[in-house]
Design an enzyme around this catalytic site. Structure first.
Site, PDB file in Angstrom:
ATOM      1  N   HIS A  10       0.835  -1.211   0.000  1.00  0.00           N
ATOM      2  CA  HIS A  10       0.000   0.000   0.000  1.00  0.00           C
ATOM      3  C   HIS A  10       0.868   1.259   0.000  1.00  0.00           C
ATOM      4  CE1 HIS A  10       1.070   0.803   4.201  1.00  0.00           C
ATOM      5  NE2 HIS A  10       0.975  -0.497   4.378  1.00  0.00           N
ATOM      6  N   ARG A  61      -6.046   0.759   3.785  1.00  0.00           N
ATOM      7  CA  ARG A  61      -4.884   1.320   3.101  1.00  0.00           C
ATOM      8  C   ARG A  61      -4.494   0.477   1.882  1.00  0.00           C
ATOM      9  NH1 ARG A  61      -3.259  -0.729   8.107  1.00  0.00           N
ATOM     10  NH2 ARG A  61      -1.369  -1.987   8.238  1.00  0.00           N
ATOM     11  N   GLU A  88      -1.586  -7.076   7.219  1.00  0.00           N
ATOM     12  CA  GLU A  88      -0.235  -6.851   7.744  1.00  0.00           C
ATOM     13  C   GLU A  88      -0.004  -7.746   8.966  1.00  0.00           C
ATOM     14  OE1 GLU A  88       3.007  -4.409   7.225  1.00  0.00           O
ATOM     15  OE2 GLU A  88       2.757  -6.533   7.705  1.00  0.00           O
ATOM     16  N   HIS A 158       0.594  -5.652   2.281  1.00  0.00           N
ATOM     17  CA  HIS A 158       1.344  -4.912   3.296  1.00  0.00           C
ATOM     18  C   HIS A 158       2.809  -5.347   3.328  1.00  0.00           C
ATOM     19  CE1 HIS A 158      -2.537  -3.537   4.962  1.00  0.00           C
ATOM     20  NE2 HIS A 158      -2.943  -4.681   4.437  1.00  0.00           N
TER      21      HIS A 158
HETATM   22  O1  LIG Z   1       2.509  -2.231  10.393  1.00  0.00           O
HETATM   23  C1  LIG Z   1       3.352  -1.328  10.313  1.00  0.00           C
HETATM   24  O2  LIG Z   1       3.804  -0.640  11.227  1.00  0.00           O
HETATM   25  C2  LIG Z   1       3.929  -1.047   8.946  1.00  0.00           C
HETATM   26  O3  LIG Z   1       2.987  -1.211   7.974  1.00  0.00           O
HETATM   27  C3  LIG Z   1       5.064  -1.987   8.712  1.00  0.00           C
HETATM   28  O4  LIG Z   1       5.892  -1.767   9.740  1.00  0.00           O
HETATM   29  P1  LIG Z   1       7.398  -2.227   9.649  1.00  0.00           P
HETATM   30  O5  LIG Z   1       7.939  -1.692   8.342  1.00  0.00           O
HETATM   31  O6  LIG Z   1       8.002  -1.581  10.866  1.00  0.00           O
HETATM   32  O7  LIG Z   1       7.376  -3.726   9.707  1.00  0.00           O
END
Ligand SMILES: O=C(O)[C@H](O)COP(=O)(O)O
Length: 206
Positions: A10, A61, A88, A158
């Site tokens: 996203h 998102r 995610e 994600h």
């Molecule tokens: O869920 C989150 O915080 C981001 O989408 C991905 O986080 P990260 O890049 O810290 O894994």
């Protein structure tokens, strides 16, 4: 037969901008994230790619990013499957916490391990391995058969749900996946062989 699979993270979300661990929370896209999604659609259009099917998570998102991309391709309303298997990774107790504050509290190394390692989960959350245990069965049951049947497929999801799939597709080791980052709104184009192996990868970030 063209066995085309495009993965795209996203665009920048409101919590990405605030540097907050997001996981299963559902913030929207920022103006930059919307622009990134439009650019992704334009990139795919310049490559004269269109799709037969789309998959995304149940988080807005990713869904909004997909809608914008399909709009750029003139494919608004394309058949789309939405499933939380593509959500995610759940960041558990870190959800909503500022990533820099987390580094101050837990240390840089520990936060990096929680964010990027394969099998060490954040407190109360999912490791990448645990994320893969829901992403990969869904991919193999719902997405791969359609790609192998020649359905040109895009998956908007994600950073970590896609990293778990990329680890499988590209045969990355836990050490290699540690270093693999996905930019927001950047399509990665895979072409697969008849067994689902990767013939070519084109990362449009490059
Ligand atoms: O869920 C989150 O915080 C981001 O989408 C991905 O986080 P990260 O890049 O810290 O894994």
């Amino acid at each position: 037969m063209d066995r085309l699979l495009v993965l795209v993270r996203h665009g920048q979300s409101e919590w990405n901008l605030k540097n907050l661990f997001t996981g299963w929370k559902d913030p929207g896209l920022t103006e930059q994230g919307i622009a990134e999604a439009h650019k992704a659609g334009e990139q795919l259009k310049d490559l004269k790619l269109t799709f037969d099917l789309a998959f995304t998570s149940v988080l807005s998102r990713a869904q909004k990013t997909l809608d914008i991309i399909l709009g750029e391709l003139g494919q608004t309303g394309l058949e789309t499957f939405k499933d939380q298997a593509l959500n995610e990774r759940d960041y558990g107790d870190l959800t909503g916490m500022n990533k820099d504050e987390a580094r101050e509290q837990f240390g840089e190394e520990q936060v990096h391990i929680w964010r990027r390692s394969f099998d060490v989960p954040p407190p109360g959350g999912e490791s990448l391995k645990m994320t893969a245990e829901r992403v990969l069965p869904y991919y193999k049951a719902e997405i791969l058969p359609k790609v192998l049947a020649g359905k040109r497929t895009i998956v908007a999801a994600h950073g970590n749900s896609l990293r778990s799939l990329i680890m499988e597709l590209e045969g990355l080791s836990p050490e290699e996946i540690l270093k693999r980052e996905l930019g927001t709104g950047t399509p990665i184009i895979y072409r697969l062989d008849e067994n689902g192996g990767v013939i070519s990868v084109q990362d449009l970030a490059d």
